[in-house]
Scaffold this active site. Structure first.
Site, mmCIF file in Angstrom:
data_model
loop_
_atom_site.group_PDB
_atom_site.id
_atom_site.type_symbol
_atom_site.label_atom_id
_atom_site.label_comp_id
_atom_site.label_asym_id
_atom_site.label_seq_id
_atom_site.Cartn_x
_atom_site.Cartn_y
_atom_site.Cartn_z
ATOM 1 N N VAL A 94 0.850 -1.191 0.000
ATOM 2 C CA VAL A 94 0.000 0.000 0.000
ATOM 3 C C VAL A 94 0.888 1.243 0.000
ATOM 4 O O VAL A 94 2.079 1.168 0.295
ATOM 5 C CB VAL A 94 -0.964 0.043 1.209
ATOM 6 C CG1 VAL A 94 -1.936 -1.126 1.168
ATOM 7 C CG2 VAL A 94 -0.194 0.065 2.518
ATOM 8 N N TYR A 147 -4.757 -1.731 -5.667
ATOM 9 C CA TYR A 147 -3.690 -2.350 -4.879
ATOM 10 C C TYR A 147 -4.231 -2.773 -3.522
ATOM 11 O O TYR A 147 -5.148 -2.171 -2.980
ATOM 12 C CB TYR A 147 -2.440 -1.464 -4.764
ATOM 13 C CG TYR A 147 -2.610 -0.090 -4.170
ATOM 14 C CD1 TYR A 147 -2.823 0.105 -2.810
ATOM 15 C CD2 TYR A 147 -2.483 1.048 -4.965
ATOM 16 C CE1 TYR A 147 -2.931 1.362 -2.262
ATOM 17 C CE2 TYR A 147 -2.588 2.321 -4.436
ATOM 18 C CZ TYR A 147 -2.810 2.468 -3.087
ATOM 19 O OH TYR A 147 -2.917 3.719 -2.545
ATOM 20 N N CYS A 148 -3.674 -3.864 -3.009
ATOM 21 C CA CYS A 148 -4.120 -4.481 -1.752
ATOM 22 C C CYS A 148 -5.648 -4.648 -1.737
ATOM 23 O O CYS A 148 -6.336 -4.120 -0.855
ATOM 24 C CB CYS A 148 -3.654 -3.672 -0.551
ATOM 25 S SG CYS A 148 -3.684 -4.607 1.020
ATOM 26 N N PRO A 149 -6.201 -5.384 -2.711
ATOM 27 C CA PRO A 149 -7.651 -5.521 -2.787
ATOM 28 C C PRO A 149 -8.203 -6.360 -1.633
ATOM 29 O O PRO A 149 -7.513 -7.228 -1.097
ATOM 30 C CB PRO A 149 -7.858 -6.230 -4.128
ATOM 31 C CG PRO A 149 -6.592 -7.014 -4.330
ATOM 32 C CD PRO A 149 -5.504 -6.164 -3.739
ATOM 33 N N LYS A 160 -11.884 2.826 -6.272
ATOM 34 C CA LYS A 160 -11.501 2.668 -4.870
ATOM 35 C C LYS A 160 -10.742 3.894 -4.372
ATOM 36 O O LYS A 160 -9.836 4.390 -5.036
ATOM 37 C CB LYS A 160 -10.617 1.426 -4.712
ATOM 38 C CG LYS A 160 -10.074 1.189 -3.309
ATOM 39 C CD LYS A 160 -9.301 -0.113 -3.260
ATOM 40 C CE LYS A 160 -8.582 -0.304 -1.938
ATOM 41 N NZ LYS A 160 -7.850 -1.599 -1.887
#
Length: 278
Positions: A94, A147-149, A160
């Site tokens: 992240v 990113y970092c789902p 997001k």
């Protein structure tokens, strides 16, 4: 699920790190939350709300440390001016920077009957209230390509802008959210995309796909400037609706405990990055 009853506490302790934290090692924020999580779990502290911001840092998850060409990925990030740390928990990379507002709500697990689901949902409810004055509402659910789902991605019109994580230590629960308030969400995602391409040596299926267009900041989505200082004032206003608010720094015992947790997260980063000789 009466989530407002979870937010109702005799005392809320507020620790505001969003003004000075850019000058501090981002590892300190993860160590601080671990420290406060233990203190709350042991009932040595009331419930805590902590806001924090750091400058230009990529936070890798433990899984990222297993990438086959991690050195190349980290070299790319550092050449672009990013600090790189490794948190002592799962998940994926992240971004932290001056346009990302982080909030941690730290509660006692048993006293609040705080299941994993309730922890996440409590943060969702609180964030809806925090952003309500800006006319902002959002959906929850994984955004593929971010990113970092995760299941508690927060999005507006499919883009997001925030993600929620959770950490449990010694009876305390820290639920953390990062909110992209300003800047370019797609540019942040592009940094992570390039990192994974290099760190995996383009090996297929070892990393989740990153689609930069899947991410945006609130400024991009709503055309509003949302200052972190305004969010902090709103934070205190809301908490006053749920309990007596006090503002404190760490006490002497917590300061000692913090050093222990800081050494742990620092060691985790060294174990992953030091062998790379970067």
């Amino acid at each position: 699920m009466n989530l407002h009853s979870i937010l109702t506490q005799e005392t809320w302790r507020v620790i505001e790190n969003s003004q000075f934290a850019p000058n501090h090692d981002a590892l300190s924020s993860f160590a601080l939350d671990d420290t406060l999580c233990e203190a709350v779990g042991k009932k040595q502290s009331p419930a805590v709300a902590r806001s924090w911001v750091h400058d230009k840092t990529i936070v890798l998850g433990i899984q990222d440390g297993r990438l086959s060409a991690l050195r190349e990925g980290v070299e790319f990030l550092k050449a672009d001016g990013w600090n790189v740390i490794v948190r002592n928990s799962g998940g994926l990379a992240v971004v932290l920077d001056e346009g990302i507002y982080n909030l941690s709500l730290i509660l006692h697990e048993k006293d609040n009957n705080l299941s994993i689901e309730k922890g996440f949902e409590t943060m969702v409810v609180f964030l809806r209230m925090l952003l309500a004055p800006y006319g902002i509402d959002f959906e929850t659910g994984e955004i593929v390509g971010s990113y970092c789902p995760g299941r508690y991605d927060l999005s507006i019109n499919g883009k997001k802008f925030a993600g929620i994580s959770q950490r449990r230590i010694r009876g305390g629960v820290a639920t953390q959210v990062y909110v992209c308030t300003s800047g370019s969400g797609s540019e942040r995602a592009r940094v992570i995309e390039h990192f994974y391409k290099r760190a995996s040596d383009n090996e297929p299926n070892c990393c989740p796909p990153i689609y930069p267009e899947a991410m945006a900041s609130l400024a991009e989505i709503s055309s509003q400037h949302i200052a972190h200082s305004e969010l902090n004032r709103r934070l205190i206003y809301l908490l006053n609706e749920y309990g007596h608010v006090i503002q404190t720094d760490l006490n002497e015992d917590e300061t000692i405990l913090f050093k222990t947790y800081y050494d742990r997260v620092k060691l985790r980063t060294k174990k992953v990055l030091l062998p790379l000789n970067i």
